[in-house]
Design an enzyme around this catalytic site. Structure first.
Site, PDB file in Angstrom:
ATOM      1  N   THR A 136     -11.973 -58.734  16.853  1.00  0.00           N
ATOM      2  CA  THR A 136     -12.007 -60.240  16.514  1.00  0.00           C
ATOM      3  C   THR A 136     -11.659 -60.498  15.015  1.00  0.00           C
ATOM      4  O   THR A 136     -11.494 -61.773  14.712  1.00  0.00           O
ATOM      5  CB  THR A 136     -13.388 -60.873  17.126  1.00  0.00           C
ATOM      6  OG1 THR A 136     -14.424 -59.746  16.421  1.00  0.00           O
ATOM      7  CG2 THR A 136     -13.296 -61.046  18.554  1.00  0.00           C
ATOM      8  N   ASP A 137     -11.912 -59.605  14.195  1.00  0.00           N
ATOM      9  CA  ASP A 137     -11.962 -59.994  12.562  1.00  0.00           C
ATOM     10  C   ASP A 137     -10.560 -60.457  12.140  1.00  0.00           C
ATOM     11  O   ASP A 137     -10.568 -61.307  11.645  1.00  0.00           O
ATOM     12  CB  ASP A 137     -12.293 -58.743  11.703  1.00  0.00           C
ATOM     13  CG  ASP A 137     -11.801 -57.384  12.078  1.00  0.00           C
ATOM     14  OD1 ASP A 137     -10.832 -57.116  12.584  1.00  0.00           O
ATOM     15  OD2 ASP A 137     -12.190 -56.726  10.988  1.00  0.00           O
ATOM     16  N   GLY A 179     -15.724 -43.209  13.515  1.00  0.00           N
ATOM     17  CA  GLY A 179     -15.683 -44.806  14.045  1.00  0.00           C
ATOM     18  C   GLY A 179     -16.934 -45.574  13.360  1.00  0.00           C
ATOM     19  O   GLY A 179     -17.150 -46.685  13.549  1.00  0.00           O
ATOM     20  N   LEU A 180     -17.387 -44.866  12.297  1.00  0.00           N
ATOM     21  CA  LEU A 180     -18.736 -45.374  11.421  1.00  0.00           C
ATOM     22  C   LEU A 180     -18.193 -45.776  10.235  1.00  0.00           C
ATOM     23  O   LEU A 180     -19.090 -46.138   9.340  1.00  0.00           O
ATOM     24  CB  LEU A 180     -19.678 -44.316  11.458  1.00  0.00           C
ATOM     25  CG  LEU A 180     -20.203 -43.866  12.845  1.00  0.00           C
ATOM     26  CD1 LEU A 180     -21.485 -43.022  12.910  1.00  0.00           C
ATOM     27  CD2 LEU A 180     -20.742 -45.000  13.620  1.00  0.00           C
ATOM     28  N   SER A 181     -16.871 -46.111   9.952  1.00  0.00           N
ATOM     29  CA  SER A 181     -16.312 -46.461   8.828  1.00  0.00           C
ATOM     30  C   SER A 181     -16.882 -45.814   7.377  1.00  0.00           C
ATOM     31  O   SER A 181     -17.250 -46.309   6.358  1.00  0.00           O
ATOM     32  CB  SER A 181     -16.771 -47.908   8.508  1.00  0.00           C
ATOM     33  OG  SER A 181     -16.167 -48.731   9.530  1.00  0.00           O
ATOM     34  N   SER A 182     -16.324 -44.445   7.511  1.00  0.00           N
ATOM     35  CA  SER A 182     -16.557 -43.660   6.055  1.00  0.00           C
ATOM     36  C   SER A 182     -15.807 -44.234   5.192  1.00  0.00           C
ATOM     37  O   SER A 182     -16.075 -44.074   3.794  1.00  0.00           O
ATOM     38  CB  SER A 182     -16.492 -42.233   6.324  1.00  0.00           C
ATOM     39  OG  SER A 182     -15.132 -42.046   6.984  1.00  0.00           O
ATOM     40  N   GLU A 186      -7.425 -50.864   1.506  1.00  0.00           N
ATOM     41  CA  GLU A 186      -7.220 -50.176   2.989  1.00  0.00           C
ATOM     42  C   GLU A 186      -5.681 -50.659   3.246  1.00  0.00           C
ATOM     43  O   GLU A 186      -4.831 -49.933   4.026  1.00  0.00           O
ATOM     44  CB  GLU A 186      -8.431 -50.607   4.133  1.00  0.00           C
ATOM     45  CG  GLU A 186      -8.400 -50.139   5.316  1.00  0.00           C
ATOM     46  CD  GLU A 186      -9.355 -48.851   5.499  1.00  0.00           C
ATOM     47  OE1 GLU A 186     -10.328 -48.751   4.882  1.00  0.00           O
ATOM     48  OE2 GLU A 186      -9.010 -47.922   6.411  1.00  0.00           O
ATOM     49  N   ASP A 230     -15.381 -53.960   8.414  1.00  0.00           N
ATOM     50  CA  ASP A 230     -16.263 -52.670   7.879  1.00  0.00           C
ATOM     51  C   ASP A 230     -16.948 -52.854   6.479  1.00  0.00           C
ATOM     52  O   ASP A 230     -17.927 -52.716   6.344  1.00  0.00           O
ATOM     53  CB  ASP A 230     -15.388 -51.818   7.956  1.00  0.00           C
ATOM     54  CG  ASP A 230     -14.438 -51.501   9.223  1.00  0.00           C
ATOM     55  OD1 ASP A 230     -15.105 -52.001  10.249  1.00  0.00           O
ATOM     56  OD2 ASP A 230     -13.692 -50.767   9.587  1.00  0.00           O
ATOM     57  N   TYR A 236      -4.096 -49.332  17.082  1.00  0.00           N
ATOM     58  CA  TYR A 236      -4.649 -50.485  16.423  1.00  0.00           C
ATOM     59  C   TYR A 236      -3.566 -51.464  16.041  1.00  0.00           C
ATOM     60  O   TYR A 236      -3.556 -52.756  16.234  1.00  0.00           O
ATOM     61  CB  TYR A 236      -5.257 -49.987  15.231  1.00  0.00           C
ATOM     62  CG  TYR A 236      -6.091 -51.060  14.559  1.00  0.00           C
ATOM     63  CD1 TYR A 236      -7.416 -51.044  14.782  1.00  0.00           C
ATOM     64  CD2 TYR A 236      -5.622 -51.809  13.603  1.00  0.00           C
ATOM     65  CE1 TYR A 236      -8.170 -51.960  14.234  1.00  0.00           C
ATOM     66  CE2 TYR A 236      -6.278 -52.719  12.848  1.00  0.00           C
ATOM     67  CZ  TYR A 236      -7.531 -52.880  13.075  1.00  0.00           C
ATOM     68  OH  TYR A 236      -8.338 -53.555  12.694  1.00  0.00           O
TER      69      TYR A 236
HETATM   70  C1  GLA Z   1     -11.782 -51.013  12.864  1.00  0.00           C
HETATM   71  C2  GLA Z   1     -11.163 -51.905  11.627  1.00  0.00           C
HETATM   72  C3  GLA Z   1     -11.962 -53.187  11.677  1.00  0.00           C
HETATM   73  C4  GLA Z   1     -12.130 -53.906  12.958  1.00  0.00           C
HETATM   74  C5  GLA Z   1     -12.293 -52.696  14.042  1.00  0.00           C
HETATM   75  C6  GLA Z   1     -12.289 -53.474  15.529  1.00  0.00           C
HETATM   76  O1  GLA Z   1     -12.889 -50.670  12.511  1.00  0.00           O
HETATM   77  O2  GLA Z   1     -11.259 -51.267  10.316  1.00  0.00           O
HETATM   78  O3  GLA Z   1     -11.588 -54.283  10.874  1.00  0.00           O
HETATM   79  O4  GLA Z   1     -10.931 -54.746  13.479  1.00  0.00           O
HETATM   80  O5  GLA Z   1     -11.638 -51.682  14.028  1.00  0.00           O
HETATM   81  O6  GLA Z   1     -13.332 -54.413  15.680  1.00  0.00           O
END
Ligand code: GLA
Length: 394
Positions: A41-42, A132-135, A168, A180, A232
């Site tokens: 959604t972002d 998927g934890l945004s390292s 990024e 993130d 993505y």
């Molecule tokens: C990744 C992207 C985020 C977001 C999510 C899905 O984490 O970095 O910006 O789009 O996927 O919600």
């Protein structure tokens, strides 16, 4: 340095000293994140509800008297060296593109890169990579707050989130949104960050897991995902095409009442992509309302519905994620969903504290039965966003 620093911070300090032969000026850190709800959604100008987690990336940093940047870390043996005068996206690659990309992106948000000093930086982290934890956001955010301080930039946290996102997008090449970095910079202990990705207005909402007797269990499937290519970007393109056909700037501008018209105008696949975003935005709003009115024990059905929408409409789940979710629910979790960009990575399971061992055992057994790789299961707690942890003598 101040006394009460963590083992990870001590390791970053020691790593810095051994690579650069002198002490750091200070330590800064930023957390990874999980998203409670609001997926993809972002970048549709919509709503997200992530939390910063108690896994962090620490940077030890010292400025130099010249224009040289030197970047080292616990996970790479080489020290990367570049001049501030050569800091353009085309010159950056590998893991050092994250910290160096942030330095470049700060220049795009007002830092005068012709006037700031070079620096040395050493990175250590306990945020799992590829889960998927945004390292990557943790690394970007830690570097952003550190340089913001030592370069005296005085940029606010939402601007620093945009800096990390630009790094990024442009340097790493992943067309991701702003969730993130916002979570990593704005998170609070035992709370979620309710972010409107259009206005960038953010509100911290208490989560209250502990009083409700609940834990947030992470199931890292160890299925790898890459956001720089493939699914993505394709999902993002579908969303943009859907918004274009519907005549709105972004899918944020549609509500569930618009779905019949969307179904009439769009091909089936684009319609289902659009339906996911529209219903997911509504689920974020419903989750916020539910957290405020009834507490976290009442959000399980919203998490479940979010997973179904990602599995069936947005088609970003994976067999391992679906198995994790179904098994966790059957073993007593009150709600579960994949989290993050999808195509692998992790699921979250909102689980009564006393059932955590049973859910873990059930998921491990199910993965073994299906011949899937052994997943990594652990509980996370909502933690504070990026911090300046300690000063030190140069
Ligand atoms: C990744 C992207 C985020 C977001 C999510 C899905 O984490 O970095 O910006 O789009 O996927 O919600």
């Amino acid at each position: 340095m101040t006394a009460a620093i963590s083992a990870l911070e001590r390791a970053a300090q020691a790593g810095f000293a051994s690579r650069f032969d002198h002490g750091a000026m200070g330590l800064w850190s930023a957390p990874g994140r999980v998203n409670l709800i609001g997926e993809h959604t972002d970048y549709n100008d919509g709503f997200v509800l992530p939390l910063a987690i108690d896994r962090r990336t620490v940077v030890a940093l010292a400025t130099r008297n010249d224009r040289i940047i030197r970047v080292a870390s616990s996970f790479a043996s080489e020290t990367v060296e570049v001049s501030l005068d050569e800091l353009v996206p085309e010159n950056l690659d590998g893991w050092s593109a994250y910290p160096l990309g942030v330095a470049w992106a700060l220049g795009q948000f007002g830092a005068d890169l012709s006037a700031v000093p070079g620096f040395e930086i050493y990175v250590d982290s306990n945020v799992p990579v590829g889960a998927g934890l945004s390292s990557s956001a943790a690394l970007e955010s830690a570097v952003a707050v550190a340089l913001n301080d030592v370069w005296g930039l005085k940029l606010d946290r939402l601007t620093l989130a945009r800096v990390g996102q630009l790094a990024e997008n442009r340097v790493v090449g992943a067309p991701t949104g702003i969730m993130d970095q916002s979570a990593s910079l704005l998170g609070r202990t035992d709370a979620v960050v309710f972010l409107d990705c259009r206005s960038l207005s953010a509100e911290v909402i208490p989560l209250g897991l502990n009083p409700a007797g609940l834990e947030l269990l992470i199931i890292d499937t160890r299925v790898s995902h890459s956001h720089a290519t493939g699914g993505y970007a394709a999902r993002r393109a579908s969303c943009e095409a859907g918004a274009h056909t519907m005549g709105v700037p972004a899918l944020r501008d549609l509500s569930v009442d618009d779905l019949p018209r969307a179904q009439a105008l769009l091909d089936d696949e684009t319609f289902r992509r659009v339906r996911h975003i529209v219903t997911e935005n509504q689920r974020v709003l419903d989750t916020v309302q539910t957290l405020r009115g009834s507490g976290c024990a009442a959000i399980g059905a919203l998490l479940d519905a979010s997973h179904r929408s990602m599995r069936d409409d947005f088609e970003i789940s994976a067999p391992e994620l679906d198995l994790a979710v179904v098994t966790a629910r059957a073993a007593g979790a009150i709600g579960a969903r994949m989290t993050g960009g999808g195509f692998g990575g992790a699921a979250i399971a909102l689980t009564p504290t006393e059932l955590v061992p049973a859910v873990q055992a059930a998921v491990l057994a199910a993965f073994a039965t299906h011949g899937f790789a052994t997943p990594d299961l652990f509980v996370v707690h909502a933690a504070d966003g990026a911090t300046h942890d300690a000063d030190g003598e140069h």
